[in-house]
Design a protein around this motif. Sequence first.
Motif, short mmCIF file in Angstrom:
data_model
loop_
_atom_site.label_atom_id
_atom_site.label_comp_id
_atom_site.label_asym_id
_atom_site.label_seq_id
_atom_site.Cartn_x
_atom_site.Cartn_y
_atom_site.Cartn_z
N SER A 37 6.39 -5.43 -2.46
CA SER A 37 6.69 -6.63 -1.68
C SER A 37 6.73 -6.31 -0.18
CB SER A 37 8.00 -7.26 -2.14
OG SER A 37 9.05 -6.33 -2.07
N ALA A 38 7.21 -5.14 0.19
CA ALA A 38 7.24 -4.75 1.60
C ALA A 38 5.82 -4.60 2.14
CB ALA A 38 8.03 -3.45 1.79
N ILE A 39 4.92 -4.05 1.34
CA ILE A 39 3.53 -3.91 1.76
C ILE A 39 2.88 -5.28 1.94
CG2 ILE A 39 1.25 -3.07 1.04
CD1 ILE A 39 2.69 -0.65 -0.19
N LYS A 40 3.19 -6.22 1.04
CA LYS A 40 2.64 -7.57 1.17
C LYS A 40 3.13 -8.24 2.45
CE LYS A 40 2.11 -10.21 -2.54
NZ LYS A 40 2.42 -10.93 -3.80
N VAL A 41 4.41 -8.09 2.78
CA VAL A 41 4.95 -8.67 4.01
C VAL A 41 4.32 -8.00 5.22
CG1 VAL A 41 7.05 -8.92 5.40
CG2 VAL A 41 7.10 -9.46 2.95
N TRP A 42 4.14 -6.67 5.17
CA TRP A 42 3.52 -5.94 6.27
C TRP A 42 2.10 -6.45 6.53
CZ3 TRP A 42 -0.56 -2.44 6.93
CH2 TRP A 42 -0.53 -1.69 8.10
N PHE A 43 1.33 -6.66 5.47
CA PHE A 43 -0.02 -7.19 5.62
C PHE A 43 -0.01 -8.61 6.19
CE2 PHE A 43 -1.72 -3.97 2.51
CZ PHE A 43 -2.62 -3.40 3.38
N MET A 61 11.40 -15.96 6.66
CA MET A 61 11.56 -15.51 5.28
C MET A 61 11.12 -16.58 4.30
SD MET A 61 14.93 -13.19 5.47
CE MET A 61 15.15 -12.12 6.87
N ASN A 62 11.42 -17.84 4.61
CA ASN A 62 11.01 -18.94 3.73
C ASN A 62 9.49 -19.05 3.67
OD1 ASN A 62 13.65 -19.60 3.15
ND2 ASN A 62 13.77 -21.18 4.71
N GLU A 63 8.84 -18.95 4.82
CA GLU A 63 7.38 -19.05 4.87
C GLU A 63 6.74 -17.87 4.14
OE1 GLU A 63 3.83 -19.76 8.15
OE2 GLU A 63 5.81 -19.15 8.83
N ALA A 64 7.26 -16.67 4.34
CA ALA A 64 6.72 -15.49 3.66
C ALA A 64 6.89 -15.62 2.15
CB ALA A 64 7.42 -14.23 4.16
#
Length: 148
Positions: A37-43, A61-64
């Motif tokens: 999940s951290a990698i997805k947010v980083w991308f 955070m809601n949009e992510a």
Amino acid sequence: MARNRYKPRGKRSDEGQYINLPYAMIKSPAWRSLSGSAIKVWFELHARFSGGNNGRIHLSMNEAAQILGLGKATVQRAFVELEAKGFIVLEVPGNWYSRRAHDWRLTTKPTQASTGNKAATNDWRDWRPEKTKRGSGTDPSAIRVVPP
């Protein structure tokens, strides 16, 4: 006749922006310890980087959670993990009442400030995993099995 894939300036016409993943970064302990999940947010944060907005990248955070199909608590843990391991830095905290998202800075990209350009800090290079203690006095594996 073969179609020329390149524009006159040397840029490919059918491809857009890309994300550079340096070999040193993907082999680092910090990158290898990131959760999925951290990698997805980083991308997603990198997809919002336009070249001149580092330090002003908005992602709530809601949009992510909505875009990435993750829970809000999972996204929050991903932001904390990315910040703790040196991949992102919180520049300006958001405000719930003003409905304003945090401003993030990617440590892998340079920052263009009013005082001049600043190079990428690559804070992830300094992150080291915590060492765990083994063989404590209360650990049953530390007790001798063979009598002296």
